[in-house]
Write a protein that holds these residues in place. Structure first.
Motif, PDB file in Angstrom:
ATOM      1  N   SER A   1      17.154  70.875  27.578  1.00 14.17           N
ATOM      2  CA  SER A   1      18.227  70.762  26.601  1.00 14.17           C
ATOM      3  C   SER A   1      19.454  71.538  27.060  1.00 14.17           C
ATOM      4  O   SER A   1      20.592  71.058  26.957  1.00 14.17           O
ATOM      5  CB  SER A   1      17.739  71.280  25.244  1.00 14.17           C
TER       6      SER A   1
ATOM      7  N   CYS B   1      11.245  66.256  24.086  1.00 18.79           N
ATOM      8  CA  CYS B   1      11.622  66.642  22.728  1.00 18.79           C
ATOM      9  C   CYS B   1      10.896  65.806  21.674  1.00 18.79           C
ATOM     10  O   CYS B   1      10.551  66.323  20.601  1.00 18.79           O
ATOM     11  CB  CYS B   1      13.133  66.560  22.543  1.00 18.79           C
TER      12      CYS B   1
ATOM     13  N   THR C   1      18.551  67.844  19.929  1.00 19.95           N
ATOM     14  CA  THR C   1      18.652  67.443  21.331  1.00 19.95           C
ATOM     15  C   THR C   1      18.497  65.937  21.488  1.00 19.95           C
ATOM     16  O   THR C   1      19.271  65.303  22.223  1.00 19.95           O
ATOM     17  CB  THR C   1      17.607  68.189  22.184  1.00 19.95           C
TER      18      THR C   1
ATOM     19  N   CYS D   1      23.314  69.349  21.965  1.00 23.98           N
ATOM     20  CA  CYS D   1      22.312  69.799  22.941  1.00 23.98           C
ATOM     21  C   CYS D   1      22.279  71.317  23.056  1.00 23.98           C
ATOM     22  O   CYS D   1      21.202  71.911  23.184  1.00 23.98           O
ATOM     23  CB  CYS D   1      22.552  69.158  24.298  1.00 23.98           C
TER      24      CYS D   1
ATOM     25  N   GLY E   1      20.603  72.500  19.988  1.00 22.40           N
ATOM     26  CA  GLY E   1      19.185  72.178  20.135  1.00 22.40           C
ATOM     27  C   GLY E   1      18.481  73.165  21.036  1.00 22.40           C
ATOM     28  O   GLY E   1      17.381  73.639  20.732  1.00 22.40           O
ATOM     29  N   CYS E   2      19.115  73.512  22.141  1.00 20.07           N
ATOM     30  CA  CYS E   2      18.556  74.492  23.072  1.00 20.07           C
ATOM     31  C   CYS E   2      18.348  75.834  22.374  1.00 20.07           C
ATOM     32  O   CYS E   2      17.289  76.451  22.498  1.00 20.07           O
ATOM     33  CB  CYS E   2      19.482  74.633  24.275  1.00 20.07           C
TER      34      CYS E   2
END
Length: 154
Positions: free
Chosen positions: A16, A69, A95, A139, A142-143
């Motif tokens: 991600s 994911c 992500t 992203c 999300g990471c």
């Protein structure tokens, strides 16, 4: 079995972040450089990027991280309400939406229109740039959430 999930989740975090970095590079300086070119040259350069983007390693990263994911989503739902599950679920969803969803719904159709020469360069940029910014932010978020999920599991 827990070691397997740890490795899979760690790969999702790294993937991600990797995708966020690729998208960030385009938002931060690649698109700015293309804007400095005459319209025809900028469009031609972008078409060239789009051809090379459709090969490994970007496709492996994009589809691989998306698949990882999706597995994290399933695992987080199955482990609900365990420690970190909500964070992992949210991070993996962000992500997937950012990397795959926005790419498939906005960026690829715009790329196809650019390739078919059915969209002016300025209109292409007006749609592509904000979508790429969204991919970057989703992203990266999300990471971060996946990382929090990993830390909460400890």
């Amino acid at each position: 079995m827990t070691r397997f999930w740890d490795v899979l989740t760690a790969a999702s975090v790294v993937g991600s972040g990797l995708l966020a970095g690729v998208f960030f590079a385009f938002s931060a300086f690649v698109m700015s450089g293309l804007r400095r070119l005459p319209d025809q040259a900028g469009a031609a350069a972008m078409r060239s990027f789009n051809v090379t983007a459709q090969r490994p390693p970007l496709m492996i990263a994009l589809f691989g991280v998306t698949a990882l994911c999706v597995v994290v989503i399933v695992r987080a739902v199955a482990a609900w309400p365990g420690p970190g599950a909500g964070w992992l679920l949210a991070g993996a969803i962000l992500t997937v939406v950012g990397a795959f969803g926005v790419t498939a719904v906005v960026n690829v159709p715009l790329n196809n229109r650019l390739d078919a020469d059915t969209i002016p360069w300025s209109q292409y940029l007006a749609g592509w740039d904000p979508a790429n910014h969204a991919r970057t932010i989703l992203c990266l978020a999300g990471c971060a959430l996946l990382l929090v999920g990993v830390l909460r599991q400890q």
